[in-house]
Design a protein around this motif. Sequence first.
Motif, PDB file in Angstrom:
ATOM      1  N   ASP A 193     -10.760 -73.817 -89.342  1.00 55.97           N
ATOM      2  CA  ASP A 193      -9.229 -73.560 -89.284  1.00 55.97           C
ATOM      3  C   ASP A 193      -8.410 -74.547 -89.843  1.00 55.97           C
ATOM      4  O   ASP A 193      -8.673 -75.615 -89.925  1.00 55.97           O
ATOM      5  CB  ASP A 193      -9.202 -73.684 -87.677  1.00 55.97           C
ATOM      6  CG  ASP A 193      -9.634 -72.444 -86.922  1.00 55.97           C
ATOM      7  OD1 ASP A 193     -10.042 -71.386 -87.576  1.00 55.97           O
ATOM      8  OD2 ASP A 193      -9.306 -72.451 -85.607  1.00 55.97           O
TER       9      ASP A 193
ATOM     10  N   THR B 165     -13.721 -80.915 -82.321  1.00 56.16           N
ATOM     11  CA  THR B 165     -13.054 -79.332 -82.168  1.00 56.16           C
ATOM     12  C   THR B 165     -13.737 -78.422 -83.073  1.00 56.16           C
ATOM     13  O   THR B 165     -13.990 -77.571 -82.918  1.00 56.16           O
ATOM     14  CB  THR B 165     -11.484 -79.748 -82.606  1.00 56.16           C
ATOM     15  OG1 THR B 165     -11.038 -80.510 -81.433  1.00 56.16           O
ATOM     16  CG2 THR B 165     -10.826 -78.225 -82.487  1.00 56.16           C
TER      17      THR B 165
ATOM     18  N   VAL C 193     -17.101 -77.397 -81.886  1.00 54.59           N
ATOM     19  CA  VAL C 193     -16.935 -76.767 -80.739  1.00 54.59           C
ATOM     20  C   VAL C 193     -16.868 -75.359 -81.123  1.00 54.59           C
ATOM     21  O   VAL C 193     -17.586 -74.411 -80.796  1.00 54.59           O
ATOM     22  CB  VAL C 193     -16.273 -77.350 -79.792  1.00 54.59           C
ATOM     23  CG1 VAL C 193     -15.867 -76.021 -78.446  1.00 54.59           C
ATOM     24  CG2 VAL C 193     -16.559 -78.488 -79.133  1.00 54.59           C
ATOM     25  N   LYS C 194     -16.106 -75.082 -82.086  1.00 55.76           N
ATOM     26  CA  LYS C 194     -15.378 -73.759 -82.469  1.00 55.76           C
ATOM     27  C   LYS C 194     -16.487 -73.088 -83.183  1.00 55.76           C
ATOM     28  O   LYS C 194     -16.727 -71.857 -83.165  1.00 55.76           O
ATOM     29  CB  LYS C 194     -14.206 -73.877 -83.276  1.00 55.76           C
ATOM     30  CG  LYS C 194     -12.986 -73.998 -82.576  1.00 55.76           C
ATOM     31  CD  LYS C 194     -11.918 -74.154 -83.600  1.00 55.76           C
ATOM     32  CE  LYS C 194     -10.481 -74.614 -83.001  1.00 55.76           C
ATOM     33  NZ  LYS C 194      -9.455 -74.592 -83.963  1.00 55.76           N
TER      34      LYS C 194
END
Lengths: 205, 205, 205
Positions: free
Chosen positions: B74, B199, B202-203
Amino acid sequence: MRLRLTPRDDSYYEMFADSANNLVIGARLLAELIGDGGDRDAIGEKMRACEHAGDERTHAIMRRLNGRSATPFDREDIYKLASSLDDVMDAMDAAVDLIGLYRLERLPKGIIDQVEVLERAAELTAEAMPRLRTMKDLARYWIEINQLENQADQIYRRLLAHLFDGGYDALTVMKLKDVVEELEAAADAFEHVANTVETIAVKKS
Amino acid sequence: MRLRLTPRDDSYYEMFADSANNLVIGARLLAELIGDGGDRDAIGEKMRACEHAGDERTHAIMRRLNGRSATPFDREDIYKLASSLDDVMDAMDAAVDLIGLYRLERLPKGIIDQVEVLERAAELTAEAMPRLRTMKDLARYWIEINQLENQADQIYRRLLAHLFDGGYDALTVMKLKDVVEELEAAADAFEHVANTVETIAVKKS
Amino acid sequence: MRLRLTPRDDSYYEMFADSANNLVIGARLLAELIGDGGDRDAIGEKMRACEHAGDERTHAIMRRLNGRSATPFDREDIYKLASSLDDVMDAMDAAVDLIGLYRLERLPKGIIDQVEVLERAAELTAEAMPRLRTMKDLARYWIEINQLENQADQIYRRLLAHLFDGGYDALTVMKLKDVVEELEAAADAFEHVANTVETIAVKKS
């Protein structure tokens, strides 16, 4: 029987309410510490436990957020709300920690006023979080928080002036200023929480 | 022959690895400076060059990010990762700068402990960045960074207490506190790097 | 006759120009305050009014942003631009406030230099904002702001060294350092404004 179509999202409301309730506990511990001078070590330990509990809640929200299931509000607003609630706790915990670390015995009266504002802000926030579900009656919450923050600012500025008014030696001023600034940061973070709630409400309206 | 379908994205991994390797250099310069007391001016100049090199890397990442080609994670996480790596360097550079600016000769022992933690964190981070490509074996990295950050916190708190323990005049306390706070900010920024890696992982999982 | 196809977006340009023009007013009030020593209370009151006006503008931008109509740039960049413009005003207002609160009479010469840089940065920013509409001629704006920020950094560092050079008692150092740091924060925030403008321009190119 009521069907829940989005059962997983619901828990965001509960997690935010939980986080805010934890801030009420933290603010009360802070008030106890600076109040009648209870057992400082015991209060400090409770505060640390309170802060850890807050961390767990924040991580649970972030984990769910990264899981990419549907969210009831914009992801960025959930992120901001969780972060600001966490910031309040961190600042209150840091204040307690510094009071112990610096072995501050005599605290200026203004600090009690600061903490009273934090207690009130915590209660208002805890009452408001469950209303995120219906979005009803939130405006008076963020208006009151903004008023409290203005009050906190006044108290903070008076305290700063007081610290430099000649009654304290330089090292004590430095110590007290650190504490007073953490408490001001907590008040600011409560305002960030309220601003994010306002953003969420405006987007939903 | 292995076909690369998204050749342009790959360089993000290299840019992050590069950025982190630069932090290893910075942390070593910091250790050198506070260690045996080498040539301060020379070390300060190297640190500035190191910080400029870090800035170039950060800007390169941001430019690519704004270019809107596909990204391996992201965009917001790439942004956060690059920013936090940059924050580490800025804080370490500021510490070196202040030590020179304030002409601090005698530094308390605790500062050496702070810098040792930063060196270890920089090495762990530099080792972890290339693993972003495969996402393997990253958990132990962020767990270790979190442990190091806890250690850094302990050292920082002990240092604060030490500074106010009566051995220093008020002006020296102010100077040393500025340095100690920059080093603590560097440790915090390493934790932000690790949180962002978590993060991302995990994504992807 | 020229048809406007996206009439609602236009006002973003005006709101940003408005916000930046307000910073010019603020920077001039700051210069007046530290300059020939005009009526401090009157200037302080004007500064507060200026800061409130800035807040109104920021909220207007945020309200429009939350309204979800089309935006001329990425929402996150509009958010960052508005926030950074607001940060400049907050820091300048805080500096004025502290000078009054701490009853600082004699200010070191370097503070005048800091404020001159802020005045120049405010003017450049106010001139640049209307050019967001055409995206023309923006590069020289952000380059100049970056140069000014470097200059501000130099002045800030010299001021810090000066404060600790033995000419002031510890409490006065603490007070002046607070003011000097707010002015440095204002210069940093001007750079964040320019960085965001650069990001917007790169994305559009």
